[in-house]
Write a protein that holds these residues in place. Structure first.
Motif, PDB file in Angstrom:
ATOM      1  N   VAL A  67       2.524  20.729 -30.007  1.00  0.00           N
ATOM      2  CA  VAL A  67       3.675  19.909 -30.408  1.00  0.00           C
ATOM      3  C   VAL A  67       4.978  20.679 -30.197  1.00  0.00           C
ATOM      4  CG1 VAL A  67       4.819  18.800 -32.369  1.00  0.00           C
ATOM      5  CG2 VAL A  67       2.362  18.475 -32.014  1.00  0.00           C
ATOM      6  N   ALA A  68       4.989  21.938 -30.592  1.00  0.00           N
ATOM      7  CA  ALA A  68       6.205  22.747 -30.436  1.00  0.00           C
ATOM      8  C   ALA A  68       6.577  22.890 -28.962  1.00  0.00           C
ATOM      9  CB  ALA A  68       6.010  24.119 -31.076  1.00  0.00           C
ATOM     10  N   LYS A  69       5.587  23.100 -28.104  1.00  0.00           N
ATOM     11  CA  LYS A  69       5.869  23.214 -26.668  1.00  0.00           C
ATOM     12  C   LYS A  69       6.399  21.904 -26.104  1.00  0.00           C
ATOM     13  CE  LYS A  69       2.876  27.017 -25.259  1.00  0.00           C
ATOM     14  NZ  LYS A  69       1.721  27.423 -24.433  1.00  0.00           N
ATOM     15  N   ALA A  70       5.814  20.785 -26.534  1.00  0.00           N
ATOM     16  CA  ALA A  70       6.280  19.479 -26.057  1.00  0.00           C
ATOM     17  C   ALA A  70       7.708  19.210 -26.534  1.00  0.00           C
ATOM     18  CB  ALA A  70       5.339  18.377 -26.535  1.00  0.00           C
ATOM     19  N   GLU A  71       7.991  19.552 -27.791  1.00  0.00           N
ATOM     20  CA  GLU A  71       9.351  19.361 -28.315  1.00  0.00           C
ATOM     21  C   GLU A  71      10.351  20.254 -27.591  1.00  0.00           C
ATOM     22  OE1 GLU A  71       8.664  20.068 -32.485  1.00  0.00           O
ATOM     23  OE2 GLU A  71       8.409  17.925 -32.899  1.00  0.00           O
TER      24      GLU A  71
END
Length: 189
Positions: A67-71
């Motif tokens: 999720v952090a990478k996608a954000e």
């Protein structure tokens, strides 16, 4: 003259404000490295746990990283695709963790748990697809959004029906038949 000056000030603040939100390549790399470091710390916390608790912890750590990478990607290169990718990453992370939590159960309770997790995952995926279509700026946008919503609702209904049907499997005889008939009626199957 005051109006022109005010409009120029607002326009310039928007231009500089937009640039302030964008990440430089160096900031992007730094934040990406920080995400990887955070993942390793969170993953290492799982080592002390046992059995399924360890698997759940590892799934949560991996999910947070995805999720952090996608954000970060959405912040670095804003687009409808990256916004959809964030929603998909959140849905996938929640689904993977929910499946791990289901491993603590047995029999029909486990089957119901897995079907519920799958239904939530399908809902997240379909909502992300609708959001992506809604962000599209081409001609016939309204028509495409309505079609995407229709398809998404059908997929969600089917997943919810499967979960409801699985709940009926714990029953027997007439109660099971009634439960299945109610599920079919509720979800239009």
């Amino acid at each position: 003259m005051k109006n022109k000056l005010l409009m120029l000030t607002v326009a310039m603040s928007c231009v500089f404000g937009g640039n302030a939100m964008a990440l430089t390549k160096a900031e992007y790399k730094t934040q990406k490295d920080q995400i990887s470091a955070d993942y390793k710390v969170n993953r290492d916390k799982c080592v002390t746990l046992k059995d399924n608790a360890k698997d759940i912890c590892a799934s949560e750590a991996k999910g947070m990283e995805k999720v952090a990478k996608a954000e970060l990607e959405a912040q670095y290169k804003p687009s409808a695709k990256h916004t959809r990718d964030v929603a998909m990453a959140k849905g996938d992370a929640a689904y993977d963790t929910a499946k791990e939590k289901c491993d603590d159960l047995a029999g029909n309770a486990k089957d119901v748990c897995v079907k519920d997790a799958k239904a939530a995952h399908v809902k997240a995926k379909e909502d992300a697809k609708v959001a992506k279509v809604a962000a599209d700026t081409t001609v016939n946008k309204a028509e495409k959004v309505n079609e995407a919503k229709k398809d998404a609702n059908a997929e969600k209904r089917e997943a919810e029906y499967k979960a409801a049907k699985e709940r009926c499997d714990s029953l027997a005889g007439a109660a099971k038949d009634t439960c299945q008939a109610d599920a079919k009626a509720k979800f239009g199957m």
